[in-house]
Motif scaffolding. Structure first.
Motif, PDB file in Angstrom:
ATOM      1  N   TYR A 290       4.154   8.266  10.057  1.00 19.46           N
ATOM      2  CA  TYR A 290       3.255   8.788   9.013  1.00 19.46           C
ATOM      3  C   TYR A 290       3.363  10.308   8.937  1.00 19.46           C
ATOM      4  O   TYR A 290       3.335  10.991   9.962  1.00 19.46           O
ATOM      5  CB  TYR A 290       1.830   8.381   9.367  1.00 19.46           C
ATOM      6  CG  TYR A 290       0.745   8.843   8.416  1.00 19.46           C
ATOM      7  CD1 TYR A 290       0.184   7.969   7.496  1.00 19.46           C
ATOM      8  CD2 TYR A 290       0.252  10.146   8.456  1.00 19.46           C
ATOM      9  CE1 TYR A 290      -0.840   8.366   6.645  1.00 19.46           C
ATOM     10  CE2 TYR A 290      -0.765  10.554   7.607  1.00 19.46           C
ATOM     11  CZ  TYR A 290      -1.309   9.669   6.706  1.00 19.46           C
ATOM     12  OH  TYR A 290      -2.315  10.080   5.864  1.00 19.46           O
TER      13      TYR A 290
ATOM     14  N   LEU B 125      -6.308   7.216  -2.034  1.00 19.77           N
ATOM     15  CA  LEU B 125      -5.462   8.001  -2.933  1.00 19.77           C
ATOM     16  C   LEU B 125      -6.151   9.278  -3.409  1.00 19.77           C
ATOM     17  O   LEU B 125      -5.550  10.110  -4.083  1.00 19.77           O
ATOM     18  CB  LEU B 125      -5.059   7.162  -4.150  1.00 19.77           C
ATOM     19  CG  LEU B 125      -4.333   5.840  -3.851  1.00 19.77           C
ATOM     20  CD1 LEU B 125      -3.964   5.131  -5.145  1.00 19.77           C
ATOM     21  CD2 LEU B 125      -3.109   6.076  -2.991  1.00 19.77           C
TER      22      LEU B 125
ATOM     23  N   THR C 237       2.049   2.560  -3.281  1.00 17.57           N
ATOM     24  CA  THR C 237       1.090   3.219  -4.182  1.00 17.57           C
ATOM     25  C   THR C 237       0.907   4.705  -3.868  1.00 17.57           C
ATOM     26  O   THR C 237       0.328   5.431  -4.664  1.00 17.57           O
ATOM     27  CB  THR C 237      -0.296   2.538  -4.089  1.00 17.57           C
ATOM     28  OG1 THR C 237      -0.874   2.793  -2.793  1.00 17.57           O
ATOM     29  CG2 THR C 237      -0.186   1.047  -4.309  1.00 17.57           C
ATOM     30  N   LEU C 238       1.393   5.140  -2.719  1.00 13.49           N
ATOM     31  CA  LEU C 238       1.185   6.527  -2.294  1.00 13.49           C
ATOM     32  C   LEU C 238       2.130   7.480  -3.011  1.00 13.49           C
ATOM     33  O   LEU C 238       3.310   7.182  -3.187  1.00 13.49           O
ATOM     34  CB  LEU C 238       1.392   6.635  -0.773  1.00 13.49           C
ATOM     35  CG  LEU C 238       0.456   5.787   0.090  1.00 13.49           C
ATOM     36  CD1 LEU C 238       0.912   5.794   1.538  1.00 13.49           C
ATOM     37  CD2 LEU C 238      -0.980   6.301  -0.017  1.00 13.49           C
ATOM     38  N   GLN C 239       1.606   8.618  -3.404  1.00 13.48           N
ATOM     39  CA  GLN C 239       2.410   9.609  -4.098  1.00 13.48           C
ATOM     40  C   GLN C 239       2.744  10.822  -3.239  1.00 13.48           C
ATOM     41  O   GLN C 239       3.712  11.528  -3.494  1.00 13.48           O
ATOM     42  CB  GLN C 239       1.688  10.067  -5.364  1.00 13.48           C
ATOM     43  CG  GLN C 239       1.459   8.951  -6.370  1.00 13.48           C
ATOM     44  CD  GLN C 239       0.793   9.450  -7.642  1.00 13.48           C
ATOM     45  OE1 GLN C 239       0.857  10.622  -7.968  1.00 13.48           O
ATOM     46  NE2 GLN C 239       0.146   8.542  -8.355  1.00 13.48           N
TER      47      GLN C 239
ATOM     48  N   LEU D 100       1.757  13.516   6.309  1.00  7.52           N
ATOM     49  CA  LEU D 100       1.007  13.967   5.137  1.00  7.52           C
ATOM     50  C   LEU D 100       0.902  15.495   5.210  1.00  7.52           C
ATOM     51  O   LEU D 100       0.476  16.040   6.225  1.00  7.52           O
ATOM     52  CB  LEU D 100      -0.384  13.347   5.103  1.00  7.52           C
ATOM     53  CG  LEU D 100      -1.317  13.789   3.963  1.00  7.52           C
ATOM     54  CD1 LEU D 100      -0.717  13.457   2.602  1.00  7.52           C
ATOM     55  CD2 LEU D 100      -2.696  13.138   4.115  1.00  7.52           C
TER      56      LEU D 100
ATOM     57  N   TYR E   7       0.836  -1.215   0.000  1.00  3.51           N
ATOM     58  CA  TYR E   7       0.000   0.000   0.000  1.00  3.51           C
ATOM     59  C   TYR E   7       0.860   1.250   0.000  1.00  3.51           C
ATOM     60  O   TYR E   7       0.601   2.199  -0.751  1.00  3.51           O
ATOM     61  CB  TYR E   7      -0.915  -0.021   1.227  1.00  3.51           C
ATOM     62  CG  TYR E   7      -1.555   1.304   1.554  1.00  3.51           C
ATOM     63  CD1 TYR E   7      -2.492   1.881   0.708  1.00  3.51           C
ATOM     64  CD2 TYR E   7      -1.213   1.992   2.724  1.00  3.51           C
ATOM     65  CE1 TYR E   7      -3.077   3.105   1.009  1.00  3.51           C
ATOM     66  CE2 TYR E   7      -1.800   3.211   3.031  1.00  3.51           C
ATOM     67  CZ  TYR E   7      -2.718   3.762   2.173  1.00  3.51           C
ATOM     68  OH  TYR E   7      -3.295   4.979   2.467  1.00  3.51           O
TER      69      TYR E   7
ATOM     70  N   GLU F  56      -3.923  13.463  -0.539  1.00  2.60           N
ATOM     71  CA  GLU F  56      -4.443  12.102  -0.388  1.00  2.60           C
ATOM     72  C   GLU F  56      -5.234  12.062   0.928  1.00  2.60           C
ATOM     73  O   GLU F  56      -5.025  12.908   1.806  1.00  2.60           O
ATOM     74  CB  GLU F  56      -3.314  11.064  -0.377  1.00  2.60           C
ATOM     75  CG  GLU F  56      -2.657  10.927  -1.741  1.00  2.60           C
ATOM     76  CD  GLU F  56      -1.399  10.077  -1.758  1.00  2.60           C
ATOM     77  OE1 GLU F  56      -1.079   9.530  -2.820  1.00  2.60           O
ATOM     78  OE2 GLU F  56      -0.719   9.975  -0.715  1.00  2.60           O
TER      79      GLU F  56
ATOM     80  N   THR G   6       1.746  10.874   0.538  1.00  2.00           N
ATOM     81  CA  THR G   6       1.874  10.479   1.941  1.00  2.00           C
ATOM     82  C   THR G   6       3.201   9.761   2.150  1.00  2.00           C
ATOM     83  O   THR G   6       3.581   8.887   1.368  1.00  2.00           O
ATOM     84  CB  THR G   6       0.723   9.529   2.337  1.00  2.00           C
ATOM     85  OG1 THR G   6      -0.524  10.135   2.002  1.00  2.00           O
ATOM     86  CG2 THR G   6       0.767   9.230   3.820  1.00  2.00           C
TER      87      THR G   6
ATOM     88  N   SER H 147      -4.158   0.732   5.754  1.00  2.00           N
ATOM     89  CA  SER H 147      -4.698   1.040   4.426  1.00  2.00           C
ATOM     90  C   SER H 147      -6.219   1.049   4.413  1.00  2.00           C
ATOM     91  O   SER H 147      -6.839   1.573   3.484  1.00  2.00           O
ATOM     92  CB  SER H 147      -4.202   0.011   3.406  1.00  2.00           C
ATOM     93  OG  SER H 147      -4.639  -1.295   3.764  1.00  2.00           O
TER      94      SER H 147
END
Length: 220
Positions: free
Chosen positions: A145, A179, A128-130, A147, A125, A162, A132, A168
């Motif tokens: 984490y 996303l 796939t984050l762009q 963001l 998962y 996001e 975060t 996830s």
């Protein structure tokens, strides 16, 4: 006698001077957080948030009951500086996976294998984050984490590129797509900020997500 009187007089004058100087110091005006929400805010009412997430995702009731307090000790902060908003936390995920495992009455695979599989799912998962940033600490069953979003004080909105999440599947928004960019309206009452957003889930049902934060300190 004269020496003692003079000493007492000098001491009194020094004390009086201190009071006068202190009285002349400019007094700090209290911050109006409704107009200027700059500073650090701490997430609160975690269980109410989780209840909304579990209801929206139809989590099995026994598992939901076990997991409900698993985010109580999470220190998620939201720091607002100028137009930038930074959401940060560290999450130890072993307990929530243990409660999930028990809540689903699983026996196979064994719990260790179950956690390893969940950790691999988490890493997939993360890939796939762009926007975060998640750093997984496998040895300690935890992750960090971050963001970063923006605030629009004129329209009272906070936007993240996001949707904020835990793991996830615990998505802090009304949709099921983490996303997706998410814009929250915010209100401030006293020293508490409420973020709210409406939307429809993948079943077309209207959902409202609310996140509440308590003000902790100004930016230095």
């Amino acid at each position: 006698m004269f020496y003692k009187t003079k000493k007492l007089l000098l001491g009194f004058l020094a004390f009086l001077s201190f009071l006068l100087i202190a009285g002349c110091q400019p007094q700090k005006e209290p911050v109006d957080l409704t107009k200027n929400p700059q500073g650090t805010w701490q997430w609160t009412e975690q269980q109410l948030t989780l209840q909304k997430v579990f209801l929206a995702t139809n989590v099995e009731s026994r598992a939901a009951a076990l997991m409900l307090d698993d985010l109580d000790n999470v220190n998620m902060t939201m720091t607002i500086k100028d137009k930038t908003v930074e959401l940060k936390y560290r999450f130890d995920y072993l307990r929530i996976y243990e409660d999930q495992y028990k809540g689903q009455n699983l026996t196979t695979p064994d719990f260790k294998t179950y956690v390893q599989k969940k950790t691999e799912d988490l890493k997939a998962y993360v890939a796939t984050l762009q926007h975060t940033k998640i750093t997984v600490d496998e040895a300690n069953y935890a992750y960090d984490y971050t963001l970063t979003g923006t605030i629009d004080p004129d329209n009272h909105t906070i936007t993240f590129p996001e949707t904020p999440t835990f793991l996830s599947r615990i998505i802090l928004g009304p949709t099921s797509n983490p996303l997706e960019a998410m814009t929250y309206n915010y209100t401030v009452e006293g020293k508490q900020m409420t973020l709210s957003v409406e939307g429809k889930n993948d079943k077309g049902l209207k959902l409202v997500m609310r996140l509440r934060f308590n003000y902790t300190e100004e930016n230095k």
